[in-house]
Structure formats: C-alpha cells, structure tokens
Design a protein around this motif. Structure first.
Motif, PDB file in Angstrom:
ATOM      1  N   SER A  74       0.832  -1.206   0.000  1.00  0.00           N
ATOM      2  CA  SER A  74       0.000   0.000   0.000  1.00  0.00           C
ATOM      3  C   SER A  74       0.866   1.255   0.000  1.00  0.00           C
ATOM      4  O   SER A  74       0.558   2.227  -0.687  1.00  0.00           O
ATOM      5  CB  SER A  74      -0.925   0.019   1.215  1.00  0.00           C
ATOM      6  N   ALA A  75       1.955   1.243   0.746  1.00  0.00           N
ATOM      7  CA  ALA A  75       2.858   2.393   0.793  1.00  0.00           C
ATOM      8  C   ALA A  75       3.520   2.611  -0.566  1.00  0.00           C
ATOM      9  O   ALA A  75       3.673   3.751  -1.013  1.00  0.00           O
ATOM     10  CB  ALA A  75       3.908   2.195   1.873  1.00  0.00           C
ATOM     11  N   LEU A  76       3.902   1.531  -1.238  1.00  0.00           N
ATOM     12  CA  LEU A  76       4.480   1.652  -2.578  1.00  0.00           C
ATOM     13  C   LEU A  76       3.457   2.191  -3.577  1.00  0.00           C
ATOM     14  O   LEU A  76       3.792   3.000  -4.436  1.00  0.00           O
ATOM     15  CB  LEU A  76       5.016   0.300  -3.054  1.00  0.00           C
ATOM     16  N   ASP A  77       2.229   1.724  -3.453  1.00  0.00           N
ATOM     17  CA  ASP A  77       1.147   2.211  -4.312  1.00  0.00           C
ATOM     18  C   ASP A  77       0.946   3.715  -4.128  1.00  0.00           C
ATOM     19  O   ASP A  77       0.829   4.457  -5.096  1.00  0.00           O
ATOM     20  CB  ASP A  77      -0.144   1.465  -3.973  1.00  0.00           C
ATOM     21  N   VAL A  78       0.913   4.154  -2.898  1.00  0.00           N
ATOM     22  CA  VAL A  78       0.733   5.578  -2.593  1.00  0.00           C
ATOM     23  C   VAL A  78       1.905   6.386  -3.137  1.00  0.00           C
ATOM     24  O   VAL A  78       1.713   7.437  -3.751  1.00  0.00           O
ATOM     25  CB  VAL A  78       0.570   5.798  -1.070  1.00  0.00           C
ATOM     26  N   ALA A  79       3.119   5.899  -2.959  1.00  0.00           N
ATOM     27  CA  ALA A  79       4.301   6.602  -3.458  1.00  0.00           C
ATOM     28  C   ALA A  79       4.276   6.694  -4.984  1.00  0.00           C
ATOM     29  O   ALA A  79       4.598   7.732  -5.553  1.00  0.00           O
ATOM     30  CB  ALA A  79       5.568   5.898  -2.987  1.00  0.00           C
ATOM     31  N   TYR A  80       3.881   5.614  -5.643  1.00  0.00           N
ATOM     32  CA  TYR A  80       3.807   5.595  -7.108  1.00  0.00           C
ATOM     33  C   TYR A  80       2.815   6.640  -7.612  1.00  0.00           C
ATOM     34  O   TYR A  80       3.126   7.434  -8.499  1.00  0.00           O
ATOM     35  CB  TYR A  80       3.407   4.205  -7.593  1.00  0.00           C
ATOM     36  N   TYR A  81       1.618   6.644  -7.066  1.00  0.00           N
ATOM     37  CA  TYR A  81       0.595   7.573  -7.544  1.00  0.00           C
ATOM     38  C   TYR A  81       0.885   9.012  -7.125  1.00  0.00           C
ATOM     39  O   TYR A  81       0.522   9.945  -7.837  1.00  0.00           O
ATOM     40  CB  TYR A  81      -0.801   7.111  -7.107  1.00  0.00           C
ATOM     41  N   ASN A  82       1.556   9.220  -6.010  1.00  0.00           N
ATOM     42  CA  ASN A  82       1.994  10.570  -5.634  1.00  0.00           C
ATOM     43  C   ASN A  82       3.009  11.098  -6.639  1.00  0.00           C
ATOM     44  O   ASN A  82       2.918  12.250  -7.076  1.00  0.00           O
ATOM     45  CB  ASN A  82       2.617  10.569  -4.245  1.00  0.00           C
ATOM     46  N   THR A  83       3.976  10.265  -7.007  1.00  0.00           N
ATOM     47  CA  THR A  83       4.974  10.656  -7.993  1.00  0.00           C
ATOM     48  C   THR A  83       4.317  10.926  -9.342  1.00  0.00           C
ATOM     49  O   THR A  83       4.633  11.904 -10.015  1.00  0.00           O
ATOM     50  CB  THR A  83       6.044   9.558  -8.142  1.00  0.00           C
ATOM     51  N   PHE A  84       3.393  10.063  -9.736  1.00  0.00           N
ATOM     52  CA  PHE A  84       2.665  10.245 -10.990  1.00  0.00           C
ATOM     53  C   PHE A  84       1.929  11.582 -11.002  1.00  0.00           C
ATOM     54  O   PHE A  84       2.024  12.350 -11.963  1.00  0.00           O
ATOM     55  CB  PHE A  84       1.681   9.092 -11.187  1.00  0.00           C
ATOM     56  N   ALA A  85       1.208  11.882  -9.935  1.00  0.00           N
ATOM     57  CA  ALA A  85       0.447  13.137  -9.850  1.00  0.00           C
ATOM     58  C   ALA A  85       1.367  14.353  -9.857  1.00  0.00           C
ATOM     59  O   ALA A  85       1.068  15.357 -10.514  1.00  0.00           O
ATOM     60  CB  ALA A  85      -0.424  13.136  -8.595  1.00  0.00           C
ATOM     61  N   ASN A  86       2.486  14.278  -9.158  1.00  0.00           N
ATOM     62  CA  ASN A  86       3.436  15.398  -9.148  1.00  0.00           C
ATOM     63  C   ASN A  86       4.051  15.624 -10.523  1.00  0.00           C
ATOM     64  O   ASN A  86       4.189  16.773 -10.959  1.00  0.00           O
ATOM     65  CB  ASN A  86       4.535  15.161  -8.113  1.00  0.00           C
ATOM     66  N   ASN A  87       4.423  14.544 -11.216  1.00  0.00           N
ATOM     67  CA  ASN A  87       4.967  14.687 -12.564  1.00  0.00           C
ATOM     68  C   ASN A  87       3.932  15.238 -13.540  1.00  0.00           C
ATOM     69  O   ASN A  87       4.251  16.069 -14.391  1.00  0.00           O
ATOM     70  CB  ASN A  87       5.506  13.350 -13.078  1.00  0.00           C
ATOM     71  N   LEU A  88       2.709  14.789 -13.423  1.00  0.00           N
ATOM     72  CA  LEU A  88       1.640  15.299 -14.273  1.00  0.00           C
ATOM     73  C   LEU A  88       1.410  16.787 -14.027  1.00  0.00           C
ATOM     74  O   LEU A  88       1.291  17.574 -14.970  1.00  0.00           O
ATOM     75  CB  LEU A  88       0.356  14.512 -14.029  1.00  0.00           C
TER      76      LEU A  88
END
Length: 54
Positions: free
Chosen positions: A5-19
C-alpha cells in the motif's frame, strides 16, 4: 500488505506530481503513456511531444 500500500501511494503521488509539473510547463495539455503490465509511465507536455515514444 502495508508495504504494498505504501508503494502504491508513493507511485501515484509521484505520478500526480509529474503530471502537475508537465501541465505547468505548457498551457496546451499533456500526453501520458502508461504501461498496464508493470508500473511504468511517461509524461510529456504536448508542446514537447513529437509522436514518438522515448
């Protein structure tokens, strides 16, 4: 399960920041290429996108 779950959150946080970053570079939108089989994505703003995958 908590680690996944922590990896999932980190992945989508990075995705949103890059977007958000790519949206801020140009007012003409973004192009997103997401691989559905493993966690990999590429984001370009449309001003820098030339139709070829990098």
């Amino acid at each position: 399960m908590v680690a996944a779950s922590a990896l999932d959150v980190a992945y989508y946080n990075t995705f949103a920041n890059n977007l958000s970053y790519q949206n801020s570079l140009s007012k003409c939108g973004t192009v997103i290429d997401i691989n559905k089989f493993y966690f990999h994505y590429q984001i370009w703003n449309q001003a820098n996108y030339n139709g070829k995958k990098m």
